[in-house]
Design a protein around this motif. Structure first.
Motif, PDB file in Angstrom:
ATOM      1  N   ILE A  88       0.835  -1.207   0.000  1.00  0.00           N
ATOM      2  CA  ILE A  88       0.000   0.000   0.000  1.00  0.00           C
ATOM      3  C   ILE A  88       0.868   1.255   0.000  1.00  0.00           C
ATOM      4  CG2 ILE A  88      -1.582   1.354   1.424  1.00  0.00           C
ATOM      5  CD1 ILE A  88      -3.069  -1.217   2.031  1.00  0.00           C
ATOM      6  N   ALA A  89       1.925   1.254   0.806  1.00  0.00           N
ATOM      7  CA  ALA A  89       2.807   2.428   0.859  1.00  0.00           C
ATOM      8  C   ALA A  89       3.448   2.721  -0.489  1.00  0.00           C
ATOM      9  CB  ALA A  89       3.893   2.219   1.919  1.00  0.00           C
ATOM     10  N   SER A  90       3.674   1.685  -1.300  1.00  0.00           N
ATOM     11  CA  SER A  90       4.332   1.901  -2.588  1.00  0.00           C
ATOM     12  C   SER A  90       3.491   2.778  -3.514  1.00  0.00           C
ATOM     13  CB  SER A  90       4.635   0.558  -3.267  1.00  0.00           C
ATOM     14  OG  SER A  90       3.448  -0.085  -3.705  1.00  0.00           O
ATOM     15  N   VAL A  91       2.172   2.706  -3.397  1.00  0.00           N
ATOM     16  CA  VAL A  91       1.318   3.518  -4.265  1.00  0.00           C
ATOM     17  C   VAL A  91       0.894   4.825  -3.592  1.00  0.00           C
ATOM     18  CG1 VAL A  91      -0.939   2.516  -3.635  1.00  0.00           C
ATOM     19  CG2 VAL A  91      -0.570   3.368  -5.945  1.00  0.00           C
ATOM     20  N   THR A  92       0.726   4.825  -2.279  1.00  0.00           N
ATOM     21  CA  THR A  92       0.327   6.067  -1.609  1.00  0.00           C
ATOM     22  C   THR A  92       1.455   7.093  -1.593  1.00  0.00           C
ATOM     23  OG1 THR A  92       0.910   5.158   0.569  1.00  0.00           O
ATOM     24  CG2 THR A  92      -1.382   4.917  -0.149  1.00  0.00           C
ATOM     25  N   THR A  93       2.700   6.628  -1.745  1.00  0.00           N
ATOM     26  CA  THR A  93       3.846   7.540  -1.793  1.00  0.00           C
ATOM     27  C   THR A  93       4.308   7.835  -3.226  1.00  0.00           C
ATOM     28  OG1 THR A  93       5.375   5.667  -1.554  1.00  0.00           O
ATOM     29  CG2 THR A  93       4.673   6.787   0.467  1.00  0.00           C
ATOM     30  N   ASP A  94       3.499   7.407  -4.206  1.00  0.00           N
ATOM     31  CA  ASP A  94       3.793   7.664  -5.623  1.00  0.00           C
ATOM     32  C   ASP A  94       5.033   6.953  -6.129  1.00  0.00           C
ATOM     33  OD1 ASP A  94       1.613   9.278  -6.497  1.00  0.00           O
ATOM     34  OD2 ASP A  94       2.449  10.957  -5.352  1.00  0.00           O
ATOM     35  N   ARG A  95       5.464   5.902  -5.456  1.00  0.00           N
ATOM     36  CA  ARG A  95       6.586   5.115  -5.981  1.00  0.00           C
ATOM     37  C   ARG A  95       6.152   4.370  -7.240  1.00  0.00           C
ATOM     38  NH1 ARG A  95       9.142  -0.258  -3.258  1.00  0.00           N
ATOM     39  NH2 ARG A  95      10.938  -0.522  -4.651  1.00  0.00           N
ATOM     40  N   VAL A  96       4.888   3.976  -7.276  1.00  0.00           N
ATOM     41  CA  VAL A  96       4.339   3.265  -8.428  1.00  0.00           C
ATOM     42  C   VAL A  96       2.989   3.862  -8.800  1.00  0.00           C
ATOM     43  CG1 VAL A  96       5.510   1.105  -7.805  1.00  0.00           C
ATOM     44  CG2 VAL A  96       3.172   1.521  -7.002  1.00  0.00           C
ATOM     45  N   ASP A  97       2.509   3.514 -10.001  1.00  0.00           N
ATOM     46  CA  ASP A  97       1.191   3.963 -10.443  1.00  0.00           C
ATOM     47  C   ASP A  97       0.081   3.074  -9.896  1.00  0.00           C
ATOM     48  OD1 ASP A  97       2.440   5.877 -12.153  1.00  0.00           O
ATOM     49  OD2 ASP A  97       2.725   4.298 -13.663  1.00  0.00           O
ATOM     50  N   MET A  98       0.413   1.801  -9.697  1.00  0.00           N
ATOM     51  CA  MET A  98      -0.607   0.818  -9.376  1.00  0.00           C
ATOM     52  C   MET A  98       0.040  -0.373  -8.680  1.00  0.00           C
ATOM     53  SD  MET A  98      -3.187  -0.946 -12.168  1.00  0.00           S
ATOM     54  CE  MET A  98      -1.973  -2.018 -12.965  1.00  0.00           C
ATOM     55  N   VAL A  99      -0.733  -1.048  -7.845  1.00  0.00           N
ATOM     56  CA  VAL A  99      -0.255  -2.260  -7.183  1.00  0.00           C
ATOM     57  C   VAL A  99      -0.991  -3.460  -7.753  1.00  0.00           C
ATOM     58  CG1 VAL A  99      -0.065  -3.511  -5.004  1.00  0.00           C
ATOM     59  CG2 VAL A  99       0.283  -1.035  -5.048  1.00  0.00           C
ATOM     60  N   ALA A 100      -0.226  -4.452  -8.217  1.00  0.00           N
ATOM     61  CA  ALA A 100      -0.782  -5.724  -8.685  1.00  0.00           C
ATOM     62  C   ALA A 100      -0.012  -6.819  -7.961  1.00  0.00           C
ATOM     63  CB  ALA A 100      -0.639  -5.862 -10.199  1.00  0.00           C
ATOM     64  N   ALA A 101      -0.342  -7.021  -6.691  1.00  0.00           N
ATOM     65  CA  ALA A 101       0.505  -7.857  -5.844  1.00  0.00           C
ATOM     66  C   ALA A 101      -0.324  -8.618  -4.810  1.00  0.00           C
ATOM     67  CB  ALA A 101       1.566  -6.997  -5.149  1.00  0.00           C
ATOM     68  N   THR A 102      -1.266  -9.406  -5.271  1.00  0.00           N
ATOM     69  CA  THR A 102      -2.105 -10.243  -4.408  1.00  0.00           C
ATOM     70  C   THR A 102      -2.712  -9.443  -3.259  1.00  0.00           C
ATOM     71  OG1 THR A 102      -0.299 -11.024  -2.959  1.00  0.00           O
ATOM     72  CG2 THR A 102      -0.718 -12.290  -4.967  1.00  0.00           C
ATOM     73  N   LEU A 103      -3.235  -8.253  -3.558  1.00  0.00           N
ATOM     74  CA  LEU A 103      -3.770  -7.378  -2.523  1.00  0.00           C
ATOM     75  C   LEU A 103      -5.275  -7.608  -2.371  1.00  0.00           C
ATOM     76  CD1 LEU A 103      -2.683  -5.207  -0.592  1.00  0.00           C
ATOM     77  CD2 LEU A 103      -3.457  -3.492  -2.229  1.00  0.00           C
ATOM     78  N   SER A 104      -5.681  -8.128  -1.215  1.00  0.00           N
ATOM     79  CA  SER A 104      -7.085  -8.425  -0.964  1.00  0.00           C
ATOM     80  C   SER A 104      -7.889  -7.141  -0.735  1.00  0.00           C
ATOM     81  CB  SER A 104      -7.228  -9.326   0.267  1.00  0.00           C
ATOM     82  OG  SER A 104      -6.539 -10.533   0.084  1.00  0.00           O
ATOM     83  N   ILE A 105      -9.115  -7.157  -1.207  1.00  0.00           N
ATOM     84  CA  ILE A 105     -10.009  -6.004  -1.041  1.00  0.00           C
ATOM     85  C   ILE A 105     -10.718  -6.121   0.299  1.00  0.00           C
ATOM     86  CG2 ILE A 105     -11.969  -4.754  -1.989  1.00  0.00           C
ATOM     87  CD1 ILE A 105     -11.295  -5.982  -4.721  1.00  0.00           C
ATOM     88  N   THR A 106     -10.507  -5.140   1.173  1.00  0.00           N
ATOM     89  CA  THR A 106     -11.172  -5.106   2.475  1.00  0.00           C
ATOM     90  C   THR A 106     -11.681  -3.689   2.739  1.00  0.00           C
ATOM     91  OG1 THR A 106      -9.236  -4.462   3.789  1.00  0.00           O
ATOM     92  CG2 THR A 106      -9.508  -6.811   3.314  1.00  0.00           C
ATOM     93  N   ASN A 107     -12.609  -3.568   3.680  1.00  0.00           N
ATOM     94  CA  ASN A 107     -13.131  -2.248   4.028  1.00  0.00           C
ATOM     95  C   ASN A 107     -12.043  -1.349   4.601  1.00  0.00           C
ATOM     96  OD1 ASN A 107     -15.919  -2.434   3.278  1.00  0.00           O
ATOM     97  ND2 ASN A 107     -16.270  -3.778   5.027  1.00  0.00           N
ATOM     98  N   ASP A 108     -11.144  -1.915   5.396  1.00  0.00           N
ATOM     99  CA  ASP A 108     -10.045  -1.122   5.956  1.00  0.00           C
ATOM    100  C   ASP A 108      -9.150  -0.583   4.846  1.00  0.00           C
ATOM    101  OD1 ASP A 108     -10.876  -1.443   8.558  1.00  0.00           O
ATOM    102  OD2 ASP A 108      -9.548  -3.133   8.980  1.00  0.00           O
TER     103      ASP A 108
END
Length: 282
Positions: A88-108
């Motif tokens: 999550i930090a990789s995209v919120t800090t603009d290191r990447v455009d998008m995360v495609a890394a087995t990231l589960s969708i949760t309300n949190d």
């Protein structure tokens, strides 16, 4: 060349960080390629191919197909390896455009990042020694359970088994070694990853069926709506042209799942609610 650019920037008192376009999608198109965070330790979703030292896997193929939909046939993607805890930090800090890394969708997580529609359904399970008496998550009430650091499986185990001792590790290989060394009674993460571990090592086995309704989404920085919408449209495009099914058969299973139409393209808010409901199931 980079040193020259830095020197000119310093001389002109200009910032060294890149100047972003009005929106992420425009920035990507002007740049000419996408920058995407992927795993490099998951055989099915993203791992290093020793023959060419490149990252390959389901997430890689899906991302390349999406990039072609957005940038054209010769689209390029720069893949950035990321640890599970840093996705999550990789995209919120603009290191990447998008995360495609087995990231589960949760309300949190929906409060931290924006997600695409669902691109695969998975589920959490357990890996145990062959001679273990554990056959269900409820058999681990007072046990020691390993899970990937910063992952939804770690959160689920902590919530589902409040009396268990949870040992957070850095990845699947550490989880396997922890079981074999007797450091924990079970390792818990997505069943596909566990299936690969069990197939490769006969000293361990899967215990029971997946016990969560878990789906993966592609993640974006909050507010990158144009990119998110373009990716959702691209997911529909690769479903229609067959590239999604090709990637699924190559990396996940030769037979497409019977419930495919129920989850592929499911909105992230609905996916998160289904996941939350599954956490209370016994």
């Amino acid at each position: 060349m980079k040193k020259i650019v830095m020197a000119l920037a310093l001389a002109a008192n200009l910032p060294l960080t890149p100047v972003h376009a009005a929106d992420k999608l425009t920035e990507i198109k002007e740049r000419g390629y996408m920058i995407v965070a992927v795993r490099n330790d998951s055989p099915r979703f993203g791992s290093i191919n020793p023959e060419n030292n490149e990252i390959t896997g389901f997430d890689v193929d899906i991302t390349n197909a999406i990039a072609e939909q957005i940038l054209g046939e010769n689209a390029k993607v720069e893949f950035v390896p990321v640890a599970q805890a840093g996705r999550i930090a990789s995209v919120t800090t603009d290191r990447v455009d998008m995360v495609a890394a087995t990231l589960s969708i949760t309300n949190d997580r929906l409060r931290e990042v924006d997600f695409s529609n669902v691109y695969i359904r998975v589920g959490q399970s357990l890996l145990v020694p062959q001679d273990s008496k554990v056959n269900d998550v409820n058999d681990l009430q007072d046990a020691t359970v390993c899970a990937p650091l910063g992952s939804t499986p770690e959160m689920v185990i902590r919530n589902r088994l409040p009396k268990a001792q949870v040992l957070a590790l850095n990845g699947d290989s550490e989880g396997l070694m922890a079981i074999k060394a007797g450091r924990c009674d079970a390792y818990s993460t997505g069943f596909l990853s566990l299936m690969d571990l069990a197939k490769a090592d006969p000293s361990v086995r899967l215990a029971g069926k997946p016990f969560t309704y878990e789906t993966f989404g592609l993640a974006f920085k909050k507010g990158d709506n144009s990119l998110r919408e373009a990716v959702d449209a691209a997911l529909t495009g690769i479903d229609n042209n067959g590239k999604y099914d090709d990637a699924y058969r190559k990396w996940i299973a030769e037979t497409l799942p019977a419930d495919r139409e129920e989850w592929l393209g499911l909105p992230p808010t609905e996916a998160a609610e289904r996941y939350a409901a599954s956490l209370t199931s016994k």
